[in-house]
Design a protein around this motif. Sequence first.
Motif, PDB file in Angstrom:
ATOM      1  N   PHE A   1      48.294  45.354 -77.919  1.00 53.85           N
ATOM      2  CA  PHE A   1      49.356  45.951 -77.097  1.00 53.85           C
ATOM      3  C   PHE A   1      48.845  47.184 -76.365  1.00 53.85           C
ATOM      4  CE2 PHE A   1      52.779  49.134 -76.790  1.00 53.85           C
ATOM      5  CZ  PHE A   1      53.710  48.443 -76.030  1.00 53.85           C
ATOM      6  N   TYR A   2      48.203  48.070 -77.100  1.00 51.38           N
ATOM      7  CA  TYR A   2      47.696  49.310 -76.508  1.00 51.38           C
ATOM      8  C   TYR A   2      46.641  49.006 -75.444  1.00 51.38           C
ATOM      9  CZ  TYR A   2      46.160  54.184 -76.300  1.00 51.38           C
ATOM     10  OH  TYR A   2      45.861  55.444 -75.868  1.00 51.38           O
ATOM     11  N   THR A   3      45.743  48.078 -75.753  1.00 52.30           N
ATOM     12  CA  THR A   3      44.678  47.723 -74.815  1.00 52.30           C
ATOM     13  C   THR A   3      45.238  47.075 -73.566  1.00 52.30           C
ATOM     14  OG1 THR A   3      43.141  47.405 -76.658  1.00 52.30           O
ATOM     15  CG2 THR A   3      42.525  46.430 -74.538  1.00 52.30           C
ATOM     16  N   TRP A   4      46.160  46.123 -73.748  1.00 55.28           N
ATOM     17  CA  TRP A   4      46.750  45.376 -72.633  1.00 55.28           C
ATOM     18  C   TRP A   4      47.496  46.314 -71.676  1.00 55.28           C
ATOM     19  CZ3 TRP A   4      46.740  40.206 -71.195  1.00 55.28           C
ATOM     20  CH2 TRP A   4      47.706  39.802 -70.288  1.00 55.28           C
ATOM     21  N   VAL A   5      48.302  47.195 -72.255  1.00 52.77           N
ATOM     22  CA  VAL A   5      49.186  48.020 -71.434  1.00 52.77           C
ATOM     23  C   VAL A   5      48.507  49.280 -70.927  1.00 52.77           C
ATOM     24  CG1 VAL A   5      51.324  49.361 -71.435  1.00 52.77           C
ATOM     25  CG2 VAL A   5      51.252  47.143 -72.586  1.00 52.77           C
ATOM     26  N   PHE A   6      47.868  50.036 -71.840  1.00 55.83           N
ATOM     27  CA  PHE A   6      47.430  51.386 -71.484  1.00 55.83           C
ATOM     28  C   PHE A   6      45.958  51.478 -71.088  1.00 55.83           C
ATOM     29  CE2 PHE A   6      51.038  52.040 -74.446  1.00 55.83           C
ATOM     30  CZ  PHE A   6      51.913  52.601 -73.527  1.00 55.83           C
ATOM     31  N   LEU A   7      45.128  50.531 -71.516  1.00 54.63           N
ATOM     32  CA  LEU A   7      43.726  50.540 -71.090  1.00 54.63           C
ATOM     33  C   LEU A   7      43.508  49.660 -69.867  1.00 54.63           C
ATOM     34  CD1 LEU A   7      41.735  50.546 -74.470  1.00 54.63           C
ATOM     35  CD2 LEU A   7      42.480  52.478 -73.052  1.00 54.63           C
ATOM     36  N   PHE A   8      44.084  48.435 -69.903  1.00 56.99           N
ATOM     37  CA  PHE A   8      43.918  47.521 -68.767  1.00 56.99           C
ATOM     38  C   PHE A   8      45.000  47.713 -67.714  1.00 56.99           C
ATOM     39  CE2 PHE A   8      41.613  44.168 -71.584  1.00 56.99           C
ATOM     40  CZ  PHE A   8      40.486  44.977 -71.590  1.00 56.99           C
ATOM     41  N   GLY A   9      46.100  48.376 -68.092  1.00 54.33           N
ATOM     42  CA  GLY A   9      47.177  48.624 -67.132  1.00 54.33           C
ATOM     43  C   GLY A   9      47.915  47.379 -66.701  1.00 54.33           C
ATOM     44  N   LEU A  10      48.001  46.386 -67.584  1.00 53.78           N
ATOM     45  CA  LEU A  10      48.639  45.113 -67.245  1.00 53.78           C
ATOM     46  C   LEU A  10      50.117  45.136 -67.623  1.00 53.78           C
ATOM     47  CD1 LEU A  10      45.842  42.707 -68.540  1.00 53.78           C
ATOM     48  CD2 LEU A  10      46.307  43.356 -66.158  1.00 53.78           C
ATOM     49  N   PRO A  11      50.974  44.455 -66.855  1.00 56.42           N
ATOM     50  CA  PRO A  11      52.400  44.385 -67.194  1.00 56.42           C
ATOM     51  C   PRO A  11      52.631  43.435 -68.364  1.00 56.42           C
ATOM     52  CG  PRO A  11      51.955  43.028 -65.278  1.00 56.42           C
ATOM     53  CD  PRO A  11      50.666  43.743 -65.593  1.00 56.42           C
ATOM     54  N   VAL A  12      53.686  43.667 -69.133  1.00 57.68           N
ATOM     55  CA  VAL A  12      53.973  42.799 -70.271  1.00 57.68           C
ATOM     56  C   VAL A  12      54.680  41.519 -69.838  1.00 57.68           C
ATOM     57  CG1 VAL A  12      54.006  44.616 -72.005  1.00 57.68           C
ATOM     58  CG2 VAL A  12      56.099  44.091 -70.721  1.00 57.68           C
ATOM     59  N   GLY A  13      55.134  41.457 -68.603  1.00 56.38           N
ATOM     60  CA  GLY A  13      55.791  40.253 -68.107  1.00 56.38           C
ATOM     61  C   GLY A  13      55.959  40.307 -66.606  1.00 56.38           C
ATOM     62  N   PRO A  14      56.452  39.210 -66.003  1.00 56.98           N
ATOM     63  CA  PRO A  14      56.643  39.169 -64.549  1.00 56.98           C
ATOM     64  C   PRO A  14      57.603  40.261 -64.082  1.00 56.98           C
ATOM     65  CG  PRO A  14      56.878  36.974 -65.518  1.00 56.98           C
ATOM     66  CD  PRO A  14      56.840  37.941 -66.656  1.00 56.98           C
ATOM     67  N   GLY A  15      57.120  41.095 -63.193  1.00 59.45           N
ATOM     68  CA  GLY A  15      57.964  42.150 -62.643  1.00 59.45           C
ATOM     69  C   GLY A  15      58.321  43.251 -63.618  1.00 59.45           C
ATOM     70  N   ALA A  16      57.694  43.259 -64.793  1.00 59.25           N
ATOM     71  CA  ALA A  16      58.023  44.257 -65.812  1.00 59.25           C
ATOM     72  C   ALA A  16      57.296  45.565 -65.533  1.00 59.25           C
ATOM     73  CB  ALA A  16      57.664  43.742 -67.198  1.00 59.25           C
ATOM     74  N   ALA A  17      58.029  46.647 -65.564  1.00 61.91           N
ATOM     75  CA  ALA A  17      57.432  47.964 -65.367  1.00 61.91           C
ATOM     76  C   ALA A  17      56.874  48.479 -66.688  1.00 61.91           C
ATOM     77  CB  ALA A  17      58.476  48.935 -64.829  1.00 61.91           C
ATOM     78  N   THR A  18      55.901  49.362 -66.590  1.00 58.15           N
ATOM     79  CA  THR A  18      55.363  50.023 -67.776  1.00 58.15           C
ATOM     80  C   THR A  18      56.007  51.389 -67.958  1.00 58.15           C
ATOM     81  OG1 THR A  18      53.229  48.891 -67.575  1.00 58.15           O
ATOM     82  CG2 THR A  18      53.271  50.948 -68.849  1.00 58.15           C
ATOM     83  N   TYR A  19      56.206  52.072 -66.857  1.00 60.75           N
ATOM     84  CA  TYR A  19      56.782  53.420 -66.912  1.00 60.75           C
ATOM     85  C   TYR A  19      58.139  53.429 -66.216  1.00 60.75           C
ATOM     86  CZ  TYR A  19      52.017  54.590 -68.223  1.00 60.75           C
ATOM     87  OH  TYR A  19      50.815  54.645 -68.868  1.00 60.75           O
ATOM     88  N   TYR A  20      58.994  54.302 -66.701  1.00 57.62           N
ATOM     89  CA  TYR A  20      60.324  54.440 -66.107  1.00 57.62           C
ATOM     90  C   TYR A  20      60.412  55.771 -65.372  1.00 57.62           C
ATOM     91  CZ  TYR A  20      65.320  55.197 -65.579  1.00 57.62           C
ATOM     92  OH  TYR A  20      66.553  55.463 -65.056  1.00 57.62           O
ATOM     93  N   ASN A  21      60.705  55.675 -64.099  1.00 52.69           N
ATOM     94  CA  ASN A  21      60.873  56.869 -63.278  1.00 52.69           C
ATOM     95  C   ASN A  21      62.257  56.817 -62.646  1.00 52.69           C
ATOM     96  OD1 ASN A  21      58.153  57.947 -63.559  1.00 52.69           O
ATOM     97  ND2 ASN A  21      57.523  56.181 -62.332  1.00 52.69           N
TER      98      ASN A  21
END
Length: 540
Positions: free
Chosen positions: A517-537
């Motif tokens: 999870f950490y590698t996928w999201v925060f190291l590779f910067g990949l989304p967890v799903g179609p159109g899914a955001a990682t950060y909320y602004n």
Amino acid sequence: MSSSSSSSNPSNSNLPNGSPQNSGWFSRFLSGVEWLGNLLPHPITLFASLALFIVVLSGILGYFDVSVADPRPIGSKGREADGIIEVISLMNAEGLQRIVTGLVTNFTGFAPLGTVLVALLGVSVAEHSGLLSTVMRSMVMNASKQVVTVVIVFAGVVSNTASELGYVVLIPLAAMIFHSLGRHPLAGLAAAFAGVSAGYSANLLLGTVDPLLAGITQDASRMIDPEYVVGPEVNWYFMFVSTFAVAIMGAFVTEKIVEPRLGVYDPSEAAIDLGKQQMDVPTSQEIKAMKWAGVAFVAVCAVLALTIVPENGILRHPETGEVAGSPFLKGIVAFIFITFAIPGFVYGRIAGTMKNDRDVIDAMAKSMSSMGLYITLVFFAAQFVAFFKWTNLGTVLAVKGAAFLQATGLDGPEVFLLFILMCGIVNLSLGSASAQWAVTAPIFVPMLMLIGFAPELIQAAYRIGDSVTNVISPMMSYFGLILAIAARYKKDLGMGTLIATMLPYTLTFIVGWSILFYTWVFLFGLPVGPGAATYYNPVP
């Protein structure tokens, strides 16, 4: 199930060959978990009690004018003009009127209810026709001895699409397969149990759990952003990859830790005559039906692709032309229904298990008849969620919790490691994925949104924690069934032995899956799903 089952038989006769005795601190720990879990009422009673507690608590906090400063930007939808979020009391005339008039709409408007029931209608056709059972048996029984462990864990993960089918069909079958190969049957059982239960959230296809959790996440996120939308597909990329990761980790634990610990199997330990066991190999007619069902599945997918793949696809977003936010993704539950129902019926026609529309209707009706308990639970869960939202308690807790995390410096990606661990611990006593998320999402989704993380990401992290401890929780609804199956092969097996066998999977999965999870999201910067955001602004 009493706690004495984990501490009885003090001799080593109920333990794997050469393994340490399951007494002492570990046995006391298991007894403590079971005791704590038994203190909890039925989930329906729990939600009814929580709903009443929210009403009373809102009255107390409202009387003392408890409030927090709204952290959302000025002009944001849902933000009060004075920038203050106050606890709204339901213990007054206005609150009682709102409760009485909203009781029905809280239930009928509860997002997971309709989506789960619609998806289940399609899955029920594939399940009752025999398609899903044949697919799983073919996956496992056609595998060579070298890859059978990986295939069993993988099949267990995939079986989650069909709800209880993995528990009822695959786990007993895996024990039989290992025994027929001269391997310890409990190792096969453990491998399948790990895939079905510890890998619960992972899957190649969207299943009924996806819209269920997404609806709860959406309701929780709207405490901060009233128009936020969370679709069933938002975790698909990560859960697709997780399927293979779980299969590899599960196979590794089985062959390197569990099977060596169990040692050589002694058939005299069995409670039944193992010589009478037969594996139900798919017949030629079932294989033929499965192939044609596969053709139907490909054909359905091809037709659906024509609506979304071309740039002018009729189910793309009408304004942007993108897949994100498109009618295709918003209506994904309808496509889950179609992609299971049509191949399921094709299989049934060829296999002879479904001859006409009446058989299809009967299959759907059987599945719906088994949902009575779920529908009852949803009624009370919907009231709790609605009351929590009306009172602003969730938002107030979220703001204070987010401030605490920021004050302690835990506002970066590392917060998810603690969040996953916490979800796993809570799952030991509250085993239902939807029940646990309905209670915790209104607190943690807004809290983590306020420190900058998107609801889709929060939900993905929750699904890891919710899955990995299923196999060591006596509160898990199928734990008794697994214990009974295991006792066929080891007649004096206790609960502690089963949990000790499954504990290596929990520890490996929570570490390995969290790293992924950490590698996928925060190291590779990949989304967890179609159109899914990682950060909320938040946008004004």
